[in-house]
Scaffold this active site. Structure first.
Site, PDB file in Angstrom:
ATOM      1  N   ASP A 194       0.768  -1.113  -0.097  1.00 50.48           N
ATOM      2  CA  ASP A 194       0.003   0.073  -0.029  1.00 50.48           C
ATOM      3  C   ASP A 194       0.908   1.286  -0.054  1.00 50.48           C
ATOM      4  O   ASP A 194       1.822   1.310   0.920  1.00 50.48           O
ATOM      5  CB  ASP A 194      -0.975  -0.059   1.165  1.00 50.48           C
ATOM      6  CG  ASP A 194      -1.747   1.002   1.223  1.00 50.48           C
ATOM      7  OD1 ASP A 194      -2.723   1.079   0.421  1.00 50.48           O
ATOM      8  OD2 ASP A 194      -1.856   1.880   2.101  1.00 50.48           O
ATOM      9  N   GLU A 268       1.521  -0.681  -4.944  1.00 50.53           N
ATOM     10  CA  GLU A 268       0.566   0.407  -5.178  1.00 50.53           C
ATOM     11  C   GLU A 268       1.496   1.819  -5.378  1.00 50.53           C
ATOM     12  O   GLU A 268       1.817   2.290  -4.099  1.00 50.53           O
ATOM     13  CB  GLU A 268      -0.479   0.466  -4.168  1.00 50.53           C
ATOM     14  CG  GLU A 268      -1.618   1.541  -4.736  1.00 50.53           C
ATOM     15  CD  GLU A 268      -2.347   2.341  -3.635  1.00 50.53           C
ATOM     16  OE1 GLU A 268      -3.185   2.704  -3.656  1.00 50.53           O
ATOM     17  OE2 GLU A 268      -1.516   2.317  -2.338  1.00 50.53           O
TER      18      GLU A 268
HETATM   19  C1  GLC Z   1      -4.098   3.013  -0.634  1.00 53.97           C
HETATM   20  C2  GLC Z   1      -5.527   2.064  -0.450  1.00 53.97           C
HETATM   21  C3  GLC Z   1      -6.582   2.944  -0.062  1.00 53.97           C
HETATM   22  C4  GLC Z   1      -6.195   3.641   1.394  1.00 53.97           C
HETATM   23  C5  GLC Z   1      -4.983   4.416   1.240  1.00 53.97           C
HETATM   24  C6  GLC Z   1      -4.367   4.691   2.759  1.00 53.97           C
HETATM   25  O1  GLC Z   1      -4.333   3.908  -1.534  1.00 53.97           O
HETATM   26  O2  GLC Z   1      -5.616   1.537  -1.769  1.00 53.97           O
HETATM   27  O3  GLC Z   1      -7.881   2.245   0.000  1.00 53.97           O
HETATM   28  O4  GLC Z   1      -7.351   4.550   1.614  1.00 53.97           O
HETATM   29  O5  GLC Z   1      -3.920   3.578   0.491  1.00 53.97           O
HETATM   30  O6  GLC Z   1      -4.008   3.572   3.179  1.00 53.97           O
END
Ligand code: GLC
Length: 583
Positions: A194, A268
């Site tokens: 994440d 991500e």
């Molecule tokens: C990422 C996740 C999202 C979350 C954010 C903060 O972007 O996919 O759902 O709110 O991180 O952790």
């Protein structure tokens, strides 16, 4: 998989791990190789579990550690792999470390695990810088010191209950290593990381020229910003994509590689320009990075073609696989993004078939395979912190997170025997899994394209379609290259229409010349795809050399080969293959 919305097993209205286990056969039948679950760890759940209070335990709303173990086993027993989320940018303010921090003095060891700073102004009443939370409002919250006075501020790029961790602190590094090993020891096959680009911050006490604009530009659910404005704001984000993150992932890679089997990681990391994304997947770093180009793409031939060329060229420079993402839990659903209703669904089917023919990995968000749309949610039922922090100006991401309709005719479509945590639209009757048992359904199209993709392009997992035996120790037959590849980000401008240069055979597609608004490419000598991205019906002649190609899959029943031409209704995709490959 967003487990809170997948399947509820105990009637509390929220999905859980036992619910996931109960539907693994459905997942297997979809034809995927692996599942990725968003967080199910101990959490006050202010941000759908991305506010982790204990990363090495399961939140009671999802079950227990033994449910997680059972899930890992049940997944492997079906020949599927399991990837879990890891959230290294922040901890919940309910985490024991944060509690310790606010109960300690400024400058203490406990505070140093986060980003605590004194405020500006005569009484420290102005936050240390002007950064905004990506969810709206300031990125800083002031605490009360032990003596009751207004005290230091802590940084939170997301909700105020998600305190950013200080990755300069070795304890933070060691704790995450422990978490990785905890889940690797339990047998997970990998991690989705994440906010992977956010761990290292720079210029933390420097103001930004347009903090509000920047945070809106960073949100996938914000669609009212021009591409030009967005790109200009995203070109330099002081808290994202700093050089220091790579050292962390080089270390993590060594941990993954020290385990048997091919443990993997996917980042991500929405970085700009996209060529910088390849730096996360150099051969000694992570394995995959989500490609968000299609997540924000319109059904627009020029944009899609440019994005495909760019992606294939970029990943091939570091020998990493491409990834394609049409939907996720943070963005509007594809059908909705493409206009909604029958027209949106038609475009979405065509776009999915286009995507499924591309080289690389495909990530499918639960419910995408059913053609679900974002559900309308009354404001009083909304749960996303984005809605609250923007005082309702942005509705947030709940619309895409509504539970899965399993069975038409059952209360709440069989998702729960209680009251679902988000309301489910009555109109979903026809979209429920049980209603899509026909050969022309949206679900059937996904099942067919995933199965055919495997046959046509020889995409493979370690377990074949028929192999349901547990395979814990897949062989790694790719020689490892430990030398980091060229660091220099590659130029963004496509050099040539067809990304042949440097692109390995299996990543190669070659474009076929077509009228404007039509995309067509070949893969190898046995596959051709046509997508009609226009509002008009079209007939396109096949060359003599391609006369032995027959249709194998179409996004709409009227798309077909007709004599020596392909007939393409508006917004359709057709897959063709040489006769010897068609069944
Ligand atoms: C990422 C996740 C999202 C979350 C954010 C903060 O972007 O996919 O759902 O709110 O991180 O952790």
């Amino acid at each position: 998989m967003y487990p809170r919305s997948f399947k509820d097993s105990n009637g509390d209205g929220e999905g859980d791990l036992a619910g996931v286990i109960s539907q693994l056969d459905y997942v297997k039948a979809l034809g995927v190789d692996a599942i990725w679950l968003s967080p199910f760890y101990t959490s006050p759940n202010n941000d759908g579990g991305y506010d982790v209070a204990n990363p090495r335990d399961v939140d009671p709303r999802f079950g227990s550690i033994s449910d997680a173990e059972a899930l890992i086993e049940a997944t492997h027993a079906r020949g599927l792999r399991i990837i879990v989320d890891i959230v290294p940018n922040h901890f919940s303010t309910e985490h024991q470390w944060f509690k310790e921090a606010i109960n300690s003095l400024p400058g203490s060891k406990a505070r140093n695990r986060f980003h605590f700073y004194d405020g500006r102004g005569a009484n420290g009443e102005i936050p240390p810088n002007n950064w905004c939370s990506i969810f709206g409002g300031s990125a800083w919250t002031r605490i009360k010191e032990l003596d009751g006075t207004a005290g230091q501020w802590y940084l939170h790029l997301f909700d105020s209950t998600q305190a950013d961790l200080n990755w300069e602190n070795n304890e933070v590094r060691l704790d995450f290593e422990k978490t990785l090993r905890f889940w690797l020891d339990k047998g997970v096959d990998g991690f989705r990381i994440d906010v992977a680009h956010g761990l290292v911050k720079e210029e933390i006490l420097t103001d930004h020229r347009d903090p509000e604009g920047l945070t809106r530009a960073l949100r996938l659910d914000v669609s009212d910003m021009s591409r030009v404005d967005r790109e200009s704001l995203l070109s330099d984000v002081p808290f994202f994509d700093r050089e220091g993150v790579h050292e962390i992932y080089r270390h993590w890679r060594k941990i993954f590689d020290s385990y048997p089997g091919q443990r993997m990681s996917v980042a991500e990391a929405w970085v700009h320009p996209s060529s910088r994304a390849t730096r996360y997947v150099r051969s000694d770093e992570l394995h995959q990075i989500f490609n968000f180009d299609f997540l924000i793409a319109e059904w627009d031939a020029d944009f899609l073609k440019t994005a495909i060329n760019k992606t294939l060229r970029e990943v091939s420079a570091v020998d990493a696989p491409a990834t394609w993402v049409l939907c996720n839990h943070d963005s509007p659903r594809l059908v909705t993004r493409l206009g909604g209703g029958e027209q949106g669904r038609r475009k979405a089917r065509a776009m999915a078939l286009l995507t499924h023919a591309l080289p690389g990995g495909i990530y499918i968000f639960q419910g995408e395979e059913l053609g679900l749309e974002d559900a309308a949610i009354p404001d009083e039922r909304r749960q996303d912190p984005v809605f609250f922090r923007t005082h309702g100006a942005d509705k947030g991401r709940d619309g895409a997170r509504v539970p899965i309709p399993w069975s038409a005719g059952l209360p709440h479509f069989g998702f729960t025997s209680g009251e679902p945590w988000l309301p489910m639209p009555a109109a979903w009757e026809s979209l429920a899994v049980s209603s899509q048992d026909t050969s022309d359904s949206y679900l059937a199209l996904y099942r067919k394209s995933i199965a055919m993709r495997r046959d046509l392009f020889n995409t493979h997992s370690n377990t074949s379609k028929d192999d349901t035996s547990k395979d814990d120790t897949p062989k790694d037959d790719t020689p490892k290259d430990d030398t980091p590849k060229d660091d220099t980000p590659k130029d963004d401008t496509p050099k040539d229409d067809t990304p042949k240069d440097d692109v390995p055979k299996e990543l190669e597609i070659s474009w076929i010349e077509t009228p404007h608004g039509v995309l067509a490419f070949r893969r190898g000598d046995h596959f051709i795809l046509y997508s009609n991205v226009t509002d008009n019906e079209l007939d396109i002649a096949l060359s003599e050399a391609d006369s032995d190609f027959a249709q194998v899959l179409a996004s709409s029943p009227e798309a077909r080969v007709q004599g020596n031409a392909v007939h393409l209704p508006a917004h359709s995709t057709l897959w063709l293959s040489r006769t010897k490959f068609t069944s």
